[in-house]
Design a protein around this motif. Structure first.
Motif, PDB file in Angstrom:
ATOM      1  N   ASP A 128       0.821  -1.206   0.000  1.00 52.74           N
ATOM      2  CA  ASP A 128       0.000   0.000   0.000  1.00 52.74           C
ATOM      3  C   ASP A 128       0.859   1.262   0.000  1.00 52.74           C
ATOM      4  OD1 ASP A 128       0.520  -1.233   2.508  1.00 52.74           O
ATOM      5  OD2 ASP A 128      -0.908   0.070   3.527  1.00 52.74           O
ATOM      6  N   ASN A 129       2.016   1.235   0.684  1.00 52.28           N
ATOM      7  CA  ASN A 129       2.913   2.387   0.664  1.00 52.28           C
ATOM      8  C   ASN A 129       3.614   2.532  -0.683  1.00 52.28           C
ATOM      9  OD1 ASN A 129       2.279   3.151   3.274  1.00 52.28           O
ATOM     10  ND2 ASN A 129       4.009   2.107   4.202  1.00 52.28           N
ATOM     11  N   GLN A 130       3.949   1.413  -1.313  1.00 55.10           N
ATOM     12  CA  GLN A 130       4.534   1.472  -2.648  1.00 55.10           C
ATOM     13  C   GLN A 130       3.549   2.094  -3.629  1.00 55.10           C
ATOM     14  OE1 GLN A 130       7.831   0.350  -3.736  1.00 55.10           O
ATOM     15  NE2 GLN A 130       7.082   1.703  -5.362  1.00 55.10           N
ATOM     16  N   ALA A 131       2.270   1.769  -3.456  1.00 56.29           N
ATOM     17  CA  ALA A 131       1.237   2.334  -4.329  1.00 56.29           C
ATOM     18  C   ALA A 131       1.181   3.855  -4.185  1.00 56.29           C
ATOM     19  CB  ALA A 131      -0.116   1.717  -4.005  1.00 56.29           C
ATOM     20  N   MET A 132       1.358   4.354  -2.952  1.00 52.34           N
ATOM     21  CA  MET A 132       1.372   5.805  -2.745  1.00 52.34           C
ATOM     22  C   MET A 132       2.545   6.439  -3.489  1.00 52.34           C
ATOM     23  SD  MET A 132       0.447   6.438   1.260  1.00 52.34           S
ATOM     24  CE  MET A 132      -0.984   5.701   2.043  1.00 52.34           C
ATOM     25  N   ALA A 133       3.708   5.819  -3.389  1.00 50.27           N
ATOM     26  CA  ALA A 133       4.891   6.338  -4.086  1.00 50.27           C
ATOM     27  C   ALA A 133       4.687   6.293  -5.595  1.00 50.27           C
ATOM     28  CB  ALA A 133       6.124   5.548  -3.676  1.00 50.27           C
ATOM     29  N   ASP A 134       4.070   5.233  -6.088  1.00 49.95           N
ATOM     30  CA  ASP A 134       3.852   5.083  -7.527  1.00 49.95           C
ATOM     31  C   ASP A 134       2.900   6.149  -8.071  1.00 49.95           C
ATOM     32  OD1 ASP A 134       5.532   2.904  -7.547  1.00 49.95           O
ATOM     33  OD2 ASP A 134       3.914   1.411  -7.540  1.00 49.95           O
ATOM     34  N   GLN A 135       1.995   6.640  -7.224  1.00 50.40           N
ATOM     35  CA  GLN A 135       1.057   7.670  -7.655  1.00 50.40           C
ATOM     36  C   GLN A 135       1.767   8.977  -8.018  1.00 50.40           C
ATOM     37  OE1 GLN A 135      -1.911   8.200  -4.622  1.00 50.40           O
ATOM     38  NE2 GLN A 135      -2.796   6.164  -4.915  1.00 50.40           N
ATOM     39  N   LEU A 136       2.989   9.161  -7.529  1.00 51.65           N
ATOM     40  CA  LEU A 136       3.733  10.398  -7.799  1.00 51.65           C
ATOM     41  C   LEU A 136       4.402  10.383  -9.162  1.00 51.65           C
ATOM     42  CD1 LEU A 136       5.424  10.753  -4.297  1.00 51.65           C
ATOM     43  CD2 LEU A 136       3.439  12.025  -5.130  1.00 51.65           C
ATOM     44  N   LYS A 137       4.592   9.201  -9.714  1.00 54.21           N
ATOM     45  CA  LYS A 137       5.307   9.079 -10.983  1.00 54.21           C
ATOM     46  C   LYS A 137       4.529   9.733 -12.120  1.00 54.21           C
ATOM     47  CE  LYS A 137       7.706   4.871  -9.572  1.00 54.21           C
ATOM     48  NZ  LYS A 137       7.872   3.416  -9.748  1.00 54.21           N
ATOM     49  N   GLY A 138       5.269  10.469 -12.946  1.00 51.87           N
ATOM     50  CA  GLY A 138       4.650  11.129 -14.090  1.00 51.87           C
ATOM     51  C   GLY A 138       4.011  12.456 -13.767  1.00 51.87           C
ATOM     52  N   LYS A 139       4.016  12.845 -12.502  1.00 56.16           N
ATOM     53  CA  LYS A 139       3.423  14.118 -12.103  1.00 56.16           C
ATOM     54  C   LYS A 139       4.509  15.181 -11.924  1.00 56.16           C
ATOM     55  CE  LYS A 139      -0.783  12.385  -9.870  1.00 56.16           C
ATOM     56  NZ  LYS A 139      -0.701  11.018 -10.355  1.00 56.16           N
ATOM     57  N   SER A 140       4.108  16.434 -12.004  1.00 58.44           N
ATOM     58  CA  SER A 140       5.042  17.535 -11.799  1.00 58.44           C
ATOM     59  C   SER A 140       4.287  18.753 -11.298  1.00 58.44           C
ATOM     60  CB  SER A 140       5.775  17.874 -13.107  1.00 58.44           C
ATOM     61  OG  SER A 140       4.837  18.283 -14.101  1.00 58.44           O
ATOM     62  N   GLY A 141       5.037  19.749 -10.836  1.00 62.09           N
ATOM     63  CA  GLY A 141       4.434  21.005 -10.420  1.00 62.09           C
ATOM     64  C   GLY A 141       3.389  20.860  -9.335  1.00 62.09           C
ATOM     65  N   SER A 142       2.321  21.628  -9.482  1.00 61.18           N
ATOM     66  CA  SER A 142       1.274  21.659  -8.454  1.00 61.18           C
ATOM     67  C   SER A 142       0.548  20.330  -8.320  1.00 61.18           C
ATOM     68  CB  SER A 142       0.263  22.777  -8.759  1.00 61.18           C
ATOM     69  OG  SER A 142      -0.355  22.549 -10.014  1.00 61.18           O
ATOM     70  N   GLU A 143       0.457  19.580  -9.422  1.00 62.00           N
ATOM     71  CA  GLU A 143      -0.201  18.262  -9.358  1.00 62.00           C
ATOM     72  C   GLU A 143       0.611  17.310  -8.474  1.00 62.00           C
ATOM     73  OE1 GLU A 143      -1.954  14.742 -12.311  1.00 62.00           O
ATOM     74  OE2 GLU A 143      -0.378  16.093 -13.018  1.00 62.00           O
ATOM     75  N   TYR A 144       1.932  17.345  -8.628  1.00 70.11           N
ATOM     76  CA  TYR A 144       2.801  16.517  -7.787  1.00 70.11           C
ATOM     77  C   TYR A 144       2.678  16.951  -6.336  1.00 70.11           C
ATOM     78  CZ  TYR A 144       6.953  13.924  -6.268  1.00 70.11           C
ATOM     79  OH  TYR A 144       7.813  13.053  -5.633  1.00 70.11           O
ATOM     80  N   ASP A 145       2.764  18.272  -6.101  1.00 69.63           N
ATOM     81  CA  ASP A 145       2.708  18.786  -4.729  1.00 69.63           C
ATOM     82  C   ASP A 145       1.429  18.341  -4.023  1.00 69.63           C
ATOM     83  OD1 ASP A 145       5.113  20.054  -5.168  1.00 69.63           O
ATOM     84  OD2 ASP A 145       4.267  22.063  -5.382  1.00 69.63           O
ATOM     85  N   ARG A 146       0.305  18.468  -4.729  1.00 65.93           N
ATOM     86  CA  ARG A 146      -0.983  18.103  -4.134  1.00 65.93           C
ATOM     87  C   ARG A 146      -1.044  16.599  -3.838  1.00 65.93           C
ATOM     88  NH1 ARG A 146      -6.026  19.582  -3.056  1.00 65.93           N
ATOM     89  NH2 ARG A 146      -5.485  21.742  -3.505  1.00 65.93           N
TER      90      ARG A 146
END
Length: 199
Positions: A128-146
């Protein structure tokens, strides 16, 4: 918790974090199957993908240390990915702070495991924690921050629930004191990050 249905069969699986809510000495995977007929076959998930690969111990302090070090390992993974990102991110200072906090606590807890329980446990990133980290991939800027802040809030809320489940069973004064402090710090950070998301 996650609910999966195929025809009339429903599976109810507890993740590695959620299993703490059932009790620190509970089994690592809980499956409740309710059938409302005989039609169809259910496909189940791999237990290894849903839970941390740790053995359940009879000692609540020992079990809490193992589960919380795994949980910290997940937060550190998200923090490292954020700090090491080559793109400009507003949450990098927050990630650096969380990395420092949780790395120090994880070191303390692994030391307790070795000294108190002769357990050279190596913390693992749970599914479940790996899934959280994977959600960040491909994102940048404000989308990543949020996304990062939302996941940290979720991660901290899980930790607070784990601590609340542990405290009534705590035996080691040093560990109990540490758990109370972790809850206070993470509760304050939850409020801080929720306020930041509202801006």
């Amino acid at each position: 918790m996650r609910y999966h249905s195929t025809n009339c069969i429903r599976l109810h699986l507890a993740t590695s974090t959620e299993r703490t809510f059932i009790g620190l000495a509970a089994a690592a995977l809980i499956v409740t199957i309710s059938a409302c007929g005989t039609q169809g076959n259910a496909k189940t998930e791999s237990a290894g993908a849903a839970t941390s690969a740790i053995a359940v111990t009879a000692d609540p302090d020992h079990e809490f240390l193992r589960m919380m070090t795994d949980h910290h390992k997940g937060m550190i993974l998200m923090a490292h990915e954020t700090i090491e990102s080559k793109v400009k991110l507003g949450v990098k200072p927050i990630a650096a702070r969380l990395d420092k906090e949780q790395d120090a606590e994880m070191d303390q807890m692994t030391t307790m495991l070795e000294q108190q329980f002769k357990d050279p446990y190596a913390p693992k990133v749970t599914a479940d924690n790996q899934a959280m980290a994977d959600q960040l991939k491909g994102k940048s800027g404000s989308e990543y921050d949020r996304t990062f802040l939302e996941n940290v809030i979720k991660h901290h809320e899980q930790a607070v629930k784990m601590i609340d489940a542990y405290l009534p069973t705590a035996k080691m004064p040093e560990l109990k004191k540490m758990a109370v402090k972790m809850k206070a710090v993470q509760s304050a950070e939850i409020a801080e990050f929720k306020k930041r998301l509202m801006k």
